[in-house]
Motif scaffolding. Structure first.
Motif, PDB file in Angstrom:
ATOM      1  N   VAL A 274       1.001  -1.325  -0.066  1.00 59.24           N
ATOM      2  CA  VAL A 274      -0.074   0.025  -0.171  1.00 59.24           C
ATOM      3  C   VAL A 274       0.847   1.331   0.019  1.00 59.24           C
ATOM      4  N   LYS A 275       1.810   1.331   0.686  1.00 60.34           N
ATOM      5  CA  LYS A 275       2.667   2.330   1.024  1.00 60.34           C
ATOM      6  C   LYS A 275       3.588   2.662  -0.549  1.00 60.34           C
ATOM      7  N   GLU A 276       3.578   1.506  -1.112  1.00 57.91           N
ATOM      8  CA  GLU A 276       4.394   1.620  -2.410  1.00 57.91           C
ATOM      9  C   GLU A 276       3.253   2.447  -3.490  1.00 57.91           C
ATOM     10  N   LEU A 277       2.032   1.803  -3.301  1.00 52.89           N
ATOM     11  CA  LEU A 277       0.968   2.521  -4.373  1.00 52.89           C
ATOM     12  C   LEU A 277       0.894   3.742  -3.936  1.00 52.89           C
ATOM     13  N   ILE A 278       1.080   4.307  -2.802  1.00 48.00           N
ATOM     14  CA  ILE A 278       0.808   5.930  -2.370  1.00 48.00           C
ATOM     15  C   ILE A 278       2.042   6.523  -2.966  1.00 48.00           C
ATOM     16  N   GLU A 279       3.203   5.830  -2.859  1.00 46.13           N
ATOM     17  CA  GLU A 279       4.210   6.520  -3.357  1.00 46.13           C
ATOM     18  C   GLU A 279       4.267   6.805  -4.806  1.00 46.13           C
ATOM     19  N   THR A 280       3.815   5.723  -5.489  1.00 49.35           N
ATOM     20  CA  THR A 280       3.723   5.844  -6.981  1.00 49.35           C
ATOM     21  C   THR A 280       2.665   6.537  -7.297  1.00 49.35           C
ATOM     22  N   CYS A 281       1.675   6.989  -6.558  1.00 51.13           N
ATOM     23  CA  CYS A 281       0.378   7.588  -6.843  1.00 51.13           C
ATOM     24  C   CYS A 281       0.192   8.915  -6.078  1.00 51.13           C
ATOM     25  N   PRO A 282       1.312   9.811  -5.771  1.00 47.94           N
ATOM     26  CA  PRO A 282       1.122  10.582  -4.810  1.00 47.94           C
ATOM     27  C   PRO A 282       0.021  11.950  -4.890  1.00 47.94           C
ATOM     28  N   ASP A 283      -0.264  12.074  -6.151  1.00 49.19           N
ATOM     29  CA  ASP A 283      -1.344  13.210  -6.251  1.00 49.19           C
ATOM     30  C   ASP A 283      -2.582  12.830  -6.510  1.00 49.19           C
ATOM     31  N   ASN A 284      -2.792  11.325  -6.293  1.00 50.05           N
ATOM     32  CA  ASN A 284      -4.216  10.544  -6.396  1.00 50.05           C
ATOM     33  C   ASN A 284      -4.734  10.972  -5.202  1.00 50.05           C
ATOM     34  N   GLU A 285      -6.071  11.553  -5.163  1.00 54.07           N
ATOM     35  CA  GLU A 285      -6.942  11.698  -4.211  1.00 54.07           C
ATOM     36  C   GLU A 285      -8.109  10.760  -4.127  1.00 54.07           C
ATOM     37  N   ASN A 286      -7.446   9.410  -4.367  1.00 52.51           N
ATOM     38  CA  ASN A 286      -8.186   8.206  -4.583  1.00 52.51           C
ATOM     39  C   ASN A 286      -8.444   7.241  -3.332  1.00 52.51           C
ATOM     40  N   LEU A 287      -8.956   6.291  -3.316  1.00 49.96           N
ATOM     41  CA  LEU A 287      -8.878   5.238  -2.325  1.00 49.96           C
ATOM     42  C   LEU A 287      -8.040   4.174  -2.749  1.00 49.96           C
ATOM     43  N   ILE A 288      -7.587   3.543  -1.376  1.00 48.49           N
ATOM     44  CA  ILE A 288      -6.796   2.338  -1.906  1.00 48.49           C
ATOM     45  C   ILE A 288      -7.731   1.237  -0.757  1.00 48.49           C
ATOM     46  N   ILE A 289      -8.098   0.193  -1.659  1.00 50.00           N
ATOM     47  CA  ILE A 289      -8.959  -0.966  -0.889  1.00 50.00           C
ATOM     48  C   ILE A 289      -7.955  -1.960  -0.575  1.00 50.00           C
ATOM     49  N   VAL A 290      -7.887  -2.679   0.820  1.00 50.11           N
ATOM     50  CA  VAL A 290      -7.256  -3.719   1.078  1.00 50.11           C
ATOM     51  C   VAL A 290      -8.289  -4.780   1.387  1.00 50.11           C
ATOM     52  N   GLU A 291      -8.308  -5.831   0.667  1.00 53.81           N
ATOM     53  CA  GLU A 291      -9.283  -6.875   0.628  1.00 53.81           C
ATOM     54  C   GLU A 291      -8.482  -7.999   1.593  1.00 53.81           C
ATOM     55  N   GLY A 292      -9.269  -8.628   2.493  1.00 54.75           N
ATOM     56  CA  GLY A 292      -9.028  -9.770   3.357  1.00 54.75           C
ATOM     57  C   GLY A 292      -8.372  -9.808   4.466  1.00 54.75           C
ATOM     58  N   ILE A 293      -8.726  -8.535   5.314  1.00 60.35           N
ATOM     59  CA  ILE A 293      -8.099  -8.286   6.674  1.00 60.35           C
ATOM     60  C   ILE A 293      -8.889  -9.478   7.618  1.00 60.35           C
ATOM     61  N   ARG A 294      -8.150 -10.294   8.293  1.00 58.93           N
ATOM     62  CA  ARG A 294      -8.232 -11.539   9.108  1.00 58.93           C
ATOM     63  C   ARG A 294      -8.259 -11.526  10.486  1.00 58.93           C
ATOM     64  N   SER A 295      -7.289 -10.540  11.009  1.00 56.73           N
ATOM     65  CA  SER A 295      -7.131 -10.572  12.562  1.00 56.73           C
ATOM     66  C   SER A 295      -7.083  -9.285  13.055  1.00 56.73           C
ATOM     67  N   PRO A 296      -7.242  -9.266  14.341  1.00 55.40           N
ATOM     68  CA  PRO A 296      -7.307  -7.767  15.170  1.00 55.40           C
ATOM     69  C   PRO A 296      -5.654  -7.299  15.067  1.00 55.40           C
ATOM     70  N   PHE A 297      -4.950  -8.261  14.796  1.00 55.21           N
ATOM     71  CA  PHE A 297      -3.655  -7.667  14.550  1.00 55.21           C
ATOM     72  C   PHE A 297      -3.211  -6.884  13.721  1.00 55.21           C
ATOM     73  N   GLU A 298      -3.719  -7.602  12.555  1.00 50.48           N
ATOM     74  CA  GLU A 298      -3.816  -6.951  11.140  1.00 50.48           C
ATOM     75  C   GLU A 298      -4.559  -5.559  11.309  1.00 50.48           C
TER      76      GLU A 298
END
Length: 188
Positions: A70-94
């Motif tokens: 995700v951090k790499e995506l943010i760095e490659t699209c710094p001007d993008n005021e978009n959303l990043i979706i992370v699918e598949g979170i499974r634990s409270p630790f995550e």
């Protein structure tokens, strides 16, 4: 950029939100892909790899890999005021790691009953899916042992996906319209 995590048991409808997001031009990364890629390298099934990765590297391993992505995506699209979706979170630790990495992190969970989910899984034909109810129950048990039940229970938003495709799609439209406009969200 706003980072939104998606959680839910297998067959609940997480992947549909990801597909919807891609169509809207949002960036999507899937935590399960990390597991699937590693399982392929190891020659193991995904369930075994998911468990082994956590035993070998701790509960945070998949989240750490995904946060870096995700951090790499943010760095490659710094001007993008978009959303990043992370699918598949499974634990409270995550969840905690994502909240630490992205202070504006929002978690949405999708809920569907076991029967509804089993029917969907038995029809979709993905490589790690099962046609056997006992294997399905074992997979749910493993997911619950990772802590996904706590993740769902403490989500910022929950979408119930027990109705028609059209109704589910409308709920997703409503969620994204409101989150992009910073409105309070009430989904029924």
């Amino acid at each position: 950029m706003k980072v939104i995590g998606i959680s839910g048991l297998p067959g609940s409808g997480k992947s549909f939100i990801s597909k919807y997001s891609i169509e809207k031009g949002y960036l999507v990364t899937n935590m399960g892909d990390v597991i699937r890629e590693e399982a392929k390298k190891r020659g193991e099934d995904t369930g075994t790899t998911a468990t082994n990765l956590r035993l070998e590297h701790g509960q945070y391993v998949v989240a750490k890999f995904t946060i870096n992505k995700v951090k790499e995506l943010i760095e490659t699209c710094p001007d993008n005021e978009n959303l990043i979706i992370v699918e598949g979170i499974r634990s409270p630790f995550e969840v905690e790691l994502f909240k630490d990495a992205f202070p504006d992190f929002t978690l949405i969970s999708v809920f569907a009953s076991p029967l509804t989910r089993f029917n969907r899984i038995s029809k979709r034909g993905r490589g790690d899916d099962t046609q056997d109810i006992n294997s399905f129950r074992l997979r749910d048990k493993r997911e619950l042992e990772f802590g996904i039940g706590n993740v769902i229970a403490t989500s910022d938003y929950i979408i119930v996906n027990e109705s028609t495709f059209e109704e589910y799609n409308n709920k997703i439209d409503t969620f994204f319209d409101k989150i992009l406009n910073h409105e309070t969200i009430y989904l029924q």
